[in-house]
Structures are given as C-alpha cells and as structure tokens.
Write an enzyme that holds these catalytic residues in place. Structure first.
Site: not given
Length: 263
Positions: A12, A14, A200
């Site tokens: 991922d 951001d 996240d």
C-alpha cells in the site's frame, strides 16, 4: 513469457510506504534498495489512480513492473502498456445520482468535490489533487453519517453490484475488485519464491492474508486493524513505527530472515 524473481513485495502507499501526512518515502529507501539488490520487485497496490501512480513508479524506479490501482479495481501495466480503460467510474456516479438524497448526502465523493476540495481533504498539492480526480474504476469519498446509515447506504449500492471498502482515509466504491484479486495473475507472471505484503488499513487485509508474509504498518491516524489470520503463527506481524520508517525496518528484517539480503 514469464519473468522469474525471488521476491515480490506488494505494498500500500499512503500510511504505509508513504508517510500519512508528508507523502514522503525517503525513510524506506534502504529497504527499497535492498529488495532491488536481492533481485526482487516492489508492486504498488493503492487506491491511487493510474495518473497518480505512474509518476510515483518513475520516482521509485519501479516502472518495469505492474501496479494495482484504484483499490484493486484496475491494473497499470509495465513499460509501454497503458492502463486498462473502463466505464466503471461513470456507472458508479450514475448509481450514486439515482439514490435517495436522505442516504446519498452522507457520502461526498471525489466527483462531488472541486480540485481545491480534494486537495484540502487529502493534503495534496493542487496538481496532485487533479490527478486524484482522474478516475476510471472507483470513487473514494468521505462518509459523514452513522454506522447504521452506512449499512443502509452499502445495502442500496449492493443492489447495483457496487461494494464499499474502508481505507485509511476514505470509503471507496467499486464493482467489487480488491487488491488481492490481482496477486494471482502477477505472481504467475513473475513466479516469486516468496511474497510479502504491507498495508495499514481495512482495504489491505485480504492482500496481507494472501501473501506468504504480511506486515501491518502502524498508523496512529486511524484505529488499528483487528487480529488477522496468520498473526497467531507469526506469518503476519505488526510494526511499532509508523509509515516508511516501519516499512523499512519490517522489510529489512524479513530479507534477513529469508536470507535474501545479498546481491
């Protein structure tokens, strides 16, 4: 023709490889270099658009590899191959416009915002916010209603085949594809001996669980992910440090564990 490599790292952006607020990744550079030195490849898997990801691939020196874009709703192919085009975005916007205002108005998508508004809610500069609005497959947005309202909203969308996934910042609408859905095809192309995934947010869970090793990168800006399948036996771990710093430590530790930290 397949390309063999010892390692694929799906990540991922951001809040994971890229800092949640500064959008910088320099702290992860040692691990990025180590993956490349080990003969591996980093596959970006983000809710970002092709227009956003392509410059990032160039800056990260990853242009020879595919990227999973728009939360798994599309793929940006390497080198001269263009992104897959799709009418999905227009379909999603049409479905939203047909919904009852008493539930629709709780969702404010990028298509409802000006470039300046997208810049404000993302923290991106104007030029980058313009790229974030260049969408083909999915519609991210902010949800302002209650949990019950959101359940009703998602149930209404499901009648038209649209699903919703929560990321680190936005609720993203698409026709059901997830980041993990593209891993099988990419793995078949590169035939890695080992796969690692880092993320996240809730929309990363399937990707983390599908890899040989998963890493939940700490992000203090939202609630932590629930216990995942694979954590009990240590196949999935969690970083103590957030963002690219945590990414760097986790990847370097795994490369050492797998004895892949050599040229």
């Amino acid at each position: 023709m397949t390309k063999q490599c010892p390692l694929l790292v799906y990540t991922d952006l951001d809040g994971t490889l890229i800092d949640h607020t500064t959008y910088q990744w320099s702290a992860a550079q040692p691990a990025l270099d180590a993956v490349r030195d080990a003969g591996g490849a980093v596959i970006l898997a983000s809710s970002k658009t092709a227009a956003e990801v392509a410059p990032l691939q160039r800056d990260l020196k990853l242009t020879g590899f595919p990227a999973i874009i728009e939360n798994g709703a599309g793929v940006l192919m390497p080198k001269t191959m263009a992104k897959t085009t799709s009418p999905d975005y227009c379909k999603i916007r049409t479905i939203l416009d047909a919904m009852s205002p008493n539930i629709r108005d709780y969702f404010r998508g990028f298509g409802d915002m000006t470039v300046a508004e997208v810049a404000a809610v993302t923290g991106l500069p104007t030029e980058a916010a313009l790229l974030a609005k260049d969408r083909s497959f999915s519609e991210p947005g902010l949800w302002s209603g209650t949990s019950d309202d959101r359940l009703a909203f998602e149930a209404e969308l499901a009648k038209s085949g649209v699903s919703a996934q929560m990321g680190g910042r936005f609720l993203t609408l698409s026709f059901g594809c997830k980041k993990s859905d593209h891993m099988t095809a990419i793995n078949a192309l590169y035939q890695p001996k080992v796969t690692i995934a880092l993320g996240d947010a809730p929309n990363d869970i399937e990707m983390l669980e599908a890899a040989d090793f998963g890493v939940v990168v700490a992000n203090p800006y939202h609630a932590p992910l629930p216990q995942l399948a694979g954590e009990a036996e240590g196949r999935i771990t969690r970083t103590k440090t957030a963002g690219p710093q945590g990414w760097n430590t986790a990847v370097l530790d795994l490369l050492a564990q797998l004895e892949l930290n050599r040229n």
